[in-house]
Design a protein around this motif. Structure first.
Motif, PDB file in Angstrom:
ATOM      1  N   GLU A   8       0.892  -1.308   0.122  1.00 32.30           N
ATOM      2  CA  GLU A   8      -0.003   0.076  -0.171  1.00 32.30           C
ATOM      3  C   GLU A   8       0.745   1.230  -0.053  1.00 32.30           C
ATOM      4  N   VAL A   9       0.120   2.167  -0.343  1.00 31.90           N
ATOM      5  CA  VAL A   9       1.030   3.551  -0.166  1.00 31.90           C
ATOM      6  C   VAL A   9       0.183   4.280   0.722  1.00 31.90           C
ATOM      7  N   ARG A  10       0.885   5.240   1.810  1.00 28.29           N
ATOM      8  CA  ARG A  10      -0.023   5.943   2.615  1.00 28.29           C
ATOM      9  C   ARG A  10       0.542   7.330   2.443  1.00 28.29           C
ATOM     10  N   MET A  11      -0.658   8.223   2.496  1.00 23.32           N
ATOM     11  CA  MET A  11      -0.717   9.706   2.268  1.00 23.32           C
ATOM     12  C   MET A  11      -0.729  10.209   3.583  1.00 23.32           C
ATOM     13  N   MET A  12       0.318  11.026   4.118  1.00 23.49           N
ATOM     14  CA  MET A  12       0.622  11.648   5.154  1.00 23.49           C
ATOM     15  C   MET A  12       0.404  13.061   5.285  1.00 23.49           C
ATOM     16  N   GLN A  13      -0.029  13.766   6.203  1.00 20.99           N
ATOM     17  CA  GLN A  13      -0.024  15.457   6.452  1.00 20.99           C
ATOM     18  C   GLN A  13       1.325  15.394   7.127  1.00 20.99           C
ATOM     19  N   THR A  14       2.041  16.722   6.446  1.00 24.15           N
ATOM     20  CA  THR A  14       3.300  16.802   6.686  1.00 24.15           C
ATOM     21  C   THR A  14       3.223  17.570   8.043  1.00 24.15           C
ATOM     22  N   SER A  15       2.333  18.625   8.662  1.00 25.06           N
ATOM     23  CA  SER A  15       2.459  19.274   9.598  1.00 25.06           C
ATOM     24  C   SER A  15       2.375  18.377  11.002  1.00 25.06           C
ATOM     25  N   ASN A  16       1.882  17.429  10.851  1.00 22.66           N
ATOM     26  CA  ASN A  16       1.639  16.462  12.204  1.00 22.66           C
ATOM     27  C   ASN A  16       1.998  15.009  11.878  1.00 22.66           C
ATOM     28  N   ASP A  17       2.271  14.662  10.707  1.00 22.00           N
ATOM     29  CA  ASP A  17       2.640  13.160  10.308  1.00 22.00           C
ATOM     30  C   ASP A  17       1.090  12.384  10.503  1.00 22.00           C
ATOM     31  N   SER A  18       0.140  13.026  10.445  1.00 17.38           N
ATOM     32  CA  SER A  18      -1.196  12.173  10.565  1.00 17.38           C
ATOM     33  C   SER A  18      -1.463  11.536   9.324  1.00 17.38           C
ATOM     34  N   LEU A  19      -2.135  10.401   9.503  1.00 18.49           N
ATOM     35  CA  LEU A  19      -2.501   9.586   8.116  1.00 18.49           C
ATOM     36  C   LEU A  19      -3.700  10.226   7.476  1.00 18.49           C
ATOM     37  N   LEU A  20      -3.595  10.441   6.132  1.00 16.78           N
ATOM     38  CA  LEU A  20      -4.971  10.990   5.507  1.00 16.78           C
ATOM     39  C   LEU A  20      -5.392  10.000   4.501  1.00 16.78           C
ATOM     40  N   ALA A  21      -4.745   9.221   3.776  1.00 14.27           N
ATOM     41  CA  ALA A  21      -5.367   8.154   3.084  1.00 14.27           C
ATOM     42  C   ALA A  21      -4.470   6.916   3.035  1.00 14.27           C
TER      43      ALA A  21
END
Length: 158
Positions: free
Chosen positions: A19-32
């Motif tokens: 899988e590929v995980r999309m992360m938010q840069t500001s807090n390293d949270s998982l987006l998708a």
């Protein structure tokens, strides 16, 4: 690891879970999370389009024509657009933004891959390069044989 052009998010390939995980840069949270083909390797993000391209070196689950595919993800809509067979064991990707092409380097290192047209003085079979049209998201007719085990590529603009 590859960042979106605005650096608000980034993509991580997960080889064990395919899988590929999309992360938010500001807090390293998982987006998708995007299920892709087997053994995802190299994410490459277009700066002029809305896509991230991910080579899946050993994918046999998404096609019936051999090892390897490229997953195409729209990062703005956070959706998997398609999985495209580009040849045997794709690895390195490079985007030519001026020509709207994604070049794919195929390692072609294990049994079952296509026989090279030219022989090499190095051990192993020659690899090759194919191209994806970024407008149609389809494979073009371009194919060029290269040296043994091409791992990555770069484009140099003048």
């Amino acid at each position: 690891l590859a960042f979106t052009p605005d650096h608000s998010s980034y993509f991580v390939t997960c080889q064990k879970s395919n899988e590929v995980r999309m992360m938010q840069t500001s807090n390293d949270s998982l987006l998708a999370v995007f299920p892709v083909g087997d053994y995802p390797q190299e994410p490459m993000v277009s700066v002029t389009g809305d896509y991230v391209f991910v080579s899946c070196l050993e994918d046999t689950t998404k096609n019936n024509v051999g090892h390897g595919s490229v997953a195409i993800i729209n990062y703005k809509t956070q959706s998997l657009v398609k999985i495209l067979h580009t040849g045997f064991q794709p690895h390195g990707l490079v985007i030519d933004e001026e020509k709207a092409l994604v070049y794919v380097a195929h390692r072609n290192i294990t049994q079952g891959g296509p026989a090279p047209h030219h022989s090499s003085v190095c051990a192993g079979k020659n690899g090759y390069i194919t191209a994806i049209d970024m407008n149609s998201l389809e494979l073009t007719a371009f194919k060029s044989e290269t040296f043994v085990d091409p791992f990555s590529m770069a484009i140099r603009y003048h």
